[in-house]
Each structure stands twice: as structure tokens, then as C-alpha cells.
Design a protein around this motif. Structure first.
Motif, PDB file in Angstrom:
ATOM      1  N   ILE A 175       0.836  -1.194   0.000  1.00 48.83           N
ATOM      2  CA  ILE A 175       0.000   0.000   0.000  1.00 48.83           C
ATOM      3  C   ILE A 175       0.874   1.247   0.000  1.00 48.83           C
ATOM      4  O   ILE A 175       1.841   1.341   0.775  1.00 48.83           O
ATOM      5  N   ALA A 176       0.536   2.213  -0.835  1.00 50.94           N
ATOM      6  CA  ALA A 176       1.182   3.525  -0.820  1.00 50.94           C
ATOM      7  C   ALA A 176       0.172   4.548  -0.320  1.00 50.94           C
ATOM      8  O   ALA A 176      -1.033   4.418  -0.574  1.00 50.94           O
ATOM      9  N   LEU A 177       0.649   5.560   0.393  1.00 50.37           N
ATOM     10  CA  LEU A 177      -0.229   6.581   0.943  1.00 50.37           C
ATOM     11  C   LEU A 177       0.415   7.957   0.852  1.00 50.37           C
ATOM     12  O   LEU A 177       1.638   8.091   0.948  1.00 50.37           O
ATOM     13  N   SER A 184      -0.247  13.670  -7.852  1.00 46.51           N
ATOM     14  CA  SER A 184       1.067  13.711  -8.512  1.00 46.51           C
ATOM     15  C   SER A 184       1.927  12.495  -8.186  1.00 46.51           C
ATOM     16  O   SER A 184       2.917  12.249  -8.872  1.00 46.51           O
ATOM     17  N   LEU A 185       1.562  11.721  -7.162  1.00 47.20           N
ATOM     18  CA  LEU A 185       2.373  10.570  -6.770  1.00 47.20           C
ATOM     19  C   LEU A 185       1.777   9.233  -7.213  1.00 47.20           C
ATOM     20  O   LEU A 185       2.267   8.185  -6.799  1.00 47.20           O
ATOM     21  N   ALA A 189       3.618   5.611  -6.847  1.00 48.53           N
ATOM     22  CA  ALA A 189       2.996   4.491  -6.133  1.00 48.53           C
ATOM     23  C   ALA A 189       3.053   3.222  -6.974  1.00 48.53           C
ATOM     24  O   ALA A 189       3.398   2.140  -6.483  1.00 48.53           O
ATOM     25  N   ARG A 190       2.742   3.346  -8.249  1.00 54.27           N
ATOM     26  CA  ARG A 190       2.803   2.177  -9.141  1.00 54.27           C
ATOM     27  C   ARG A 190       4.240   1.675  -9.282  1.00 54.27           C
ATOM     28  O   ARG A 190       4.493   0.469  -9.252  1.00 54.27           O
ATOM     29  N   ALA A 191       5.183   2.612  -9.423  1.00 54.44           N
ATOM     30  CA  ALA A 191       6.583   2.223  -9.592  1.00 54.44           C
ATOM     31  C   ALA A 191       7.122   1.513  -8.349  1.00 54.44           C
ATOM     32  O   ALA A 191       8.035   0.688  -8.456  1.00 54.44           O
ATOM     33  N   ALA A 192       6.549   1.830  -7.184  1.00 62.47           N
ATOM     34  CA  ALA A 192       6.991   1.206  -5.937  1.00 62.47           C
ATOM     35  C   ALA A 192       6.333  -0.148  -5.699  1.00 62.47           C
ATOM     36  O   ALA A 192       6.558  -0.765  -4.665  1.00 62.47           O
ATOM     37  N   GLY A 193       5.511  -0.581  -6.654  1.00 58.74           N
ATOM     38  CA  GLY A 193       4.882  -1.884  -6.537  1.00 58.74           C
ATOM     39  C   GLY A 193       3.607  -1.907  -5.724  1.00 58.74           C
ATOM     40  O   GLY A 193       3.105  -2.988  -5.371  1.00 58.74           O
ATOM     41  N   ALA A 194       3.067  -0.730  -5.406  1.00 59.11           N
ATOM     42  CA  ALA A 194       1.827  -0.679  -4.628  1.00 59.11           C
ATOM     43  C   ALA A 194       0.656  -1.189  -5.452  1.00 59.11           C
ATOM     44  O   ALA A 194       0.541  -0.893  -6.644  1.00 59.11           O
ATOM     45  N   PHE A 207      -9.239   7.763 -11.829  1.00 56.92           N
ATOM     46  CA  PHE A 207      -9.883   6.542 -11.345  1.00 56.92           C
ATOM     47  C   PHE A 207      -9.961   5.457 -12.430  1.00 56.92           C
ATOM     48  O   PHE A 207     -10.381   4.342 -12.149  1.00 56.92           O
ATOM     49  N   PHE A 208      -9.528   5.780 -13.623  1.00 55.01           N
ATOM     50  CA  PHE A 208      -9.384   4.757 -14.666  1.00 55.01           C
ATOM     51  C   PHE A 208      -7.997   4.134 -14.486  1.00 55.01           C
ATOM     52  O   PHE A 208      -7.004   4.599 -15.050  1.00 55.01           O
ATOM     53  N   THR A 209      -7.930   3.115 -13.680  1.00 47.96           N
ATOM     54  CA  THR A 209      -6.650   2.533 -13.280  1.00 47.96           C
ATOM     55  C   THR A 209      -6.334   1.268 -14.077  1.00 47.96           C
ATOM     56  O   THR A 209      -7.247   0.571 -14.538  1.00 47.96           O
ATOM     57  N   PRO A 210      -5.056   0.942 -14.222  1.00 51.38           N
ATOM     58  CA  PRO A 210      -4.681  -0.290 -14.929  1.00 51.38           C
ATOM     59  C   PRO A 210      -4.963  -1.519 -14.065  1.00 51.38           C
ATOM     60  O   PRO A 210      -5.170  -1.411 -12.846  1.00 51.38           O
TER      61      PRO A 210
END
Length: 259
Positions: A175-177, A184-185, A189-194, A207-210
Motif C-alpha cells: 500500500i502507498a499513501l 502527482s504521486l 505508487a505504481r513504480a513502488a509496486g503498490a 480513477f481509470f486505473t490499470p
């Protein structure tokens, strides 16, 4: 006790030097040499907060959000910011803000978010030289279903509602927060594997997320208000016998109403 004594204690926790270049943290009204009789800690410096500080015998206010953010072209009582400035100056109330300074230390806003949901192996999400930066990322003690995470977020942050993207399939663990406006983050968050990014003020298109990644928007006030208790703890740790109090209206100070 002088204003400089109070600000020195806050800045030992949240140094002014690390604030974002667009921010306006620091002493906004008053002199470092002014004598302080008492401090009231709030979230936003409104005219109501200044009134409550004066009623409590406090002539210094510390908030997370800066009262003066951009340039003021006029200071008039018809404007909420102007009204608060006028009351503070007339009442001899010093005003200090610790905004991104408190966002960028791991013991601050985002780190407290991580502690609330029990994350482990927590680190800065967007780390800068010196070990500070915005957001955090970490791991749940055990993977959980998205619906269980939603319930946990609602409980720990006292939420009436939660905005989420399409839930991922299966359980989530990383989880990233980021407290406050954190769009902007999303990439960090995705790059950190969250698998889940928890923040606030997320716009519609984000909200259109992969696949395998989702967003939870818990609200700006809700994500950051715990910093008030942290400021209180820092001051009481440094000045255990000094008059420090929290805004008695803090739980009702969110400008966003849910109806």
C-alpha cells in the motif's frame, strides 16, 4: 516563553528547509521575540480558530495549512482569509504553519497514515536527498481482500464515505499513501509496486486505473488531521508544563460537509 522557542521545537520535527518551493510554511504573523502565554493547535487558521484561541488565553496558533498561501492583494473582513488575518493582528496572536514540512518527514502526515493501518517496512515514496519526501509505501501484516481494506480505512480514519476505483482482483498487500492532494504521486505508487494508493483530492480521470492497481480517496481533511495530535505531542514533549491545547472544534472544522 517566546515565539522562537515554540517554532524551534516544531522545526526540530519538521524543518523549514525541506518545504516545497510553492509552500508558505513558517511564521506568518507575529515576531519571533513575542512572548507566548499559550498555544492552540488547529488544522486551518480560520477566524473562528483565532477567536477560540483568544477565549482560551492563547496568543499563538499553529496549524497545518498556511493562513497566507498566495499573495494577498487586500485584507478585508468580507474575505475568510482577511478576516482571520485581521483578528490575529488585532488580538496579538502569532500564527505559524507547518505544511509540507510536516508532510515530508516520515513521522509526519503520511507516516501517521501508515501507522493507522498497521503497515510494516514503511519507507518514503518519493524520497529526496536527506531521507525526506512526500508519501510513504509499505506492506500490510497479512494480505487482505480489497473490501476488508476499505472497511479498515473507514474505521481507522473515521470515514463516512470512501471513493475508490475498480477493486483489484484477489488480495492486496503493498500500500502507498500520501496525505492531502496526492494525484502527482500516482506514478510513484505504481513504480513502488503498490497495489493500492490511498490519498485525497483525486480527480475523475485518475480513477481509470490499470489492472492490478487501484486508488482510494479518503478525503483531504481525513487524511491529514492527525498531524494536529502530533504537533501537540511534540510541544508537550519539549514543554511539559506549558499551556498547549488542541482546537476544541477540531472534529467539526472540516470545510467539506457530507449530506
Amino acid at each position: 516563553m517566546r515565539v522562537s522557542d515554540i517554532t524551534r521545537a516544531i522545526e526540530a520535527f519538521a524543518p523549514l528547509a525541506i518545504q516545497e518551493n510553492w509552500d508558505n510554511s513558517g511564521l506568518l504573523i507575529g515576531s519571533p521575540l513575542d512572548e507566548v502565554k499559550g498555544v492552540m493547535i488547529g488544522f486551518d487558521c480560520t477566524s473562528g480558530l483565532v477567536d477560540r484561541a483568544l477565549e482560551a488565553g492563547c496568543n499563538m496558533v499553529i496549524t497545518h495549512h498556511p493562513l497566507i498561501f498566495g499573495g494577498l492583494k487586500s485584507i478585508r473582513p468580507e474575505d475568510p482569509v482577511g478576516k482571520a488575518v485581521i483578528k490575529a493582528v488585532r488580538g496579538g496572536v502569532a500564527v505559524y504553519a507547518a505544511h509540507t514540512t510536516a508532510d515530508k518527514v516520515i513521522a509526519g502526515v503520511s507516516g501517521e497514515m501508515a501507522r493507522k493501518i498497521g503497515l510494516e517496512n514503511v519507507s518514503i515514496l518519493d524520497e529526496e536527498p536527506g531521507g525526506t519526501g512526500l508519501g510513504v509505501v509499505g506492506d500490510l501484516p497479512a494480505p487482505m481482500e480489497p473490501q476488508a481494506l476499505f472497511a479498515l480505512l473507514k474505521e481507522r480514519f473515521s470515514l463516512k464515505m470512501l471513493r475508490v476505483s475498480k477493486p483489484v482482483e484477489g488480495k492486496v498487500s503493498r500500500i502507498a499513501l500520501c496525505g492531502g492532494s496526492g494525484s502527482s504521486l500516482i506514478g510513484a505508487a505504481r513504480a513502488a509496486g503498490a497495489q493500492v494508493y490511498v490519498s485525497a483530492d483525486i480527480s475523475y480521470h485518475h480513477f481509470f486505473t490499470p489492472e492490478g492497481f487501484m486508488i482510494a480517496d479518503i478525503g483531504h481533511f481525513e487524511s491529514e488531521v492527525a498531524i494536529v495530535d502530533i504537533f501537540f505531542s511534540e510541544l508537550k514533549k519539549n514543554f511539559p508544563n506549558f499551556a498547549v491545547c488542541i482546537d476544541p472544534e477540531i472534529k467539526r472544522s472540516n470545510p467539506i460537509q457530507y449530506i
